[in-house]
Motif scaffolding. Structure first.
Motif: not given
Length: 449
Positions: A234-240
């Motif tokens: 969604g345009g934002n940084l995420a970590l998994s």
């Protein structure tokens, strides 16, 4: 960052000359000895075929050099009974295979692959000291720069802001029954004074987080998670988290101990970002959400989308009054479900006047994607709330009332946004963790001998 050494003091040995250090490991077969500490090991699975690719390992030698190891599936039973995290081993004969370019956990160009003539033995009387661990911490800026590149899996260290949407001002409650179903936990984490990042912990990493979190008498605040994948959602940084991911908290390892000391000396840092900011949902278009739902890796997620209400569909069965909505990318249907539990499935629901009055207006929809939404051939998104238009209008008061009524029904009975009827596309991604792309199954295999 290296961990403290463990073992006896260094002792010279005539046999040391025949031991190869990791820095000297090259590609090809080797008839020599390695000595190392086994930091961690995990199964590499093909998520599409549901087959075992092999056993991957993280190893460190006496010089503190880290390298990845690999055992083909046909040889796992031979070595697994002797494998214990933290133990020191000697390996005679191995094959230096090329380290995979995607989702690497070590910088070395080679991988130590167990060959047909490999011999593994535990070293009970350790002649030299070995580091216990080594971490590769990166900052928010580093993660941003490497986002979506599918390269190295680095480690994140910081302090927790939210755990499953709950602030740490009071001890968060982790619903283990929910965890067993959703198989993930979302944690908002901030590294020093950087931006807050969303961290998704899946499967074993989520379970490990839950156990560690509950084991602390006081609410833990510091979190170190290894081998995370960076993805823009969604345009934002995420970590998994990924299969090799490990979870550490306040006093588990030296980096968390050091960070805890820093945080204790800077208490104002923990209060800098409000829960309102970090709980903001990801904004996506209708097309983005539909595309997300075709991924094999898609699982529970929360989004916001802004769409215009085009029409209200009459005569819908199963208690639903469908609302046609669209944005610049796609068209879909919101299914409004009033509480008519005593009616049969063929009952036609009269369209509420409150819904008809907002046709032609643009609203923001809070949606939740769950496993239920992926079943069958129809994609569906649960609507948890419909927000009023951001711009005022002469009938804003009546619109607010209509939205409030619709939102309450959506929360109580569940509404759905239904997209075109399509089956979910297959994904050839290795280690796919729900909202994240991952490595190709063939890339995950570090080498066969």
């Amino acid at each position: 960052m290296a961990m403290k050494r463990n073992g006896k003091s260094p002792a010279s040995s005539e046999s040391d000359e025949s031991v190869m250090f990791f820095r000297d490991v090259s590609l090809g077969p080797h008839e020599t000895r390695l000595r190392f500490r086994l930091i961690h090991f995990w199964e590499a699975q093909n998520p599409v075929k549901k087959t075992l690719i092999g056993l991957e390992m993280l190893l460190i030698d006496e010089q503190g050099t880290v390298i990845q190891g690999f055992i083909p599936p046909g040889r796992i039973k031979k070595y697994l009974p002797e494998m214990k995290r933290g133990s020191v081993y000697e390996l005679i004969n191995f094959y230096g295979s090329k380290n995979k370019p995607m989702y690497r956990v070590a910088d070395h160009i080679a991988t130590v692959s167990f060959a047909w003539n490999s011999e593994l033995s535990v070293l009970h009387d350790i002649p030299i000291p070995f580091d216990e661990d080594r971490f590769r911490m990166h900052s928010y800026e580093d993660f941003e720069a490497n986002c979506d590149l599918k390269g190295d899996l680095y480690d994140v260290l910081g302090h927790m802001k939210l755990v499953d949407g709950q602030a740490l001002t009071e001890r968060p409650t982790i619903d283990e029954a929910k965890l067993a179903t959703t198989r993930h936990i979302m944690v908002h984490v901030q590294s020093h004074e950087g931006p807050v990042m969303k961290l998704y912990l899946w499967d074993q990493a989520a379970t490990d987080f839950c156990k560690k979190f509950k084991s602390y008498e006081n609410t833990p605040t510091v979190l170190l998670v290894t081998s995370v994948n960076t993805k823009r959602l969604g345009g934002n940084l995420a970590l998994s988290s990924m299969s090799p991911t490990r979870v550490f908290m306040d006093y588990d390892v030296q980096p968390t101990i050091d960070y805890f000391a820093w945080l204790s000396s800077n208490p104002e840092i923990a209060k800098q970002v409000s829960a309102e900011v970090v709980t903001k949902r990801e904004t996506m278009t209708i097309s983005d959400i539909f595309s997300y739902m075709t991924l094999e890796s898609a699982k529970d997620a929360f989004f916001e989308c802004t769409a215009t209400i085009d029409d209200v569909v009459h005569g819908s069965a199963w208690y639903r009054a469908k609302i046609s909505v669209y944005d610049s990318s796609e068209q879909g249907n919101v299914a409004y479900l009033p509480a008519n539990k005593d009616k049969g499935p063929d009952h036609e629901v009269p369209v509420p006047e409150a819904l008809i009055s907002i046709v032609g207006q643009t609203h923001k929809f809070c949606v939740k994607v769950t496993d239920h939404n992926f079943s069958g051939n129809t994609r569906a998104i649960t609507v948890t709330k419909i927000l009023p238009p951001e711009t005022s209008s002469p009938t804003k008061g009546s619109v607010d009332n209509a939205i409030a009524a619709t939102s309450m029904e959506a929360v109580q009975t569940g509404s759905e946004v239904c997209g075109p009827s399509k089956s979910r596309g297959d994904s050839a991604d290795e280690e796919s963790k729900r909202t994240f792309d991952s490595v190709d199954p063939e890339e995950s295999q570090t080498g066969k001998v």
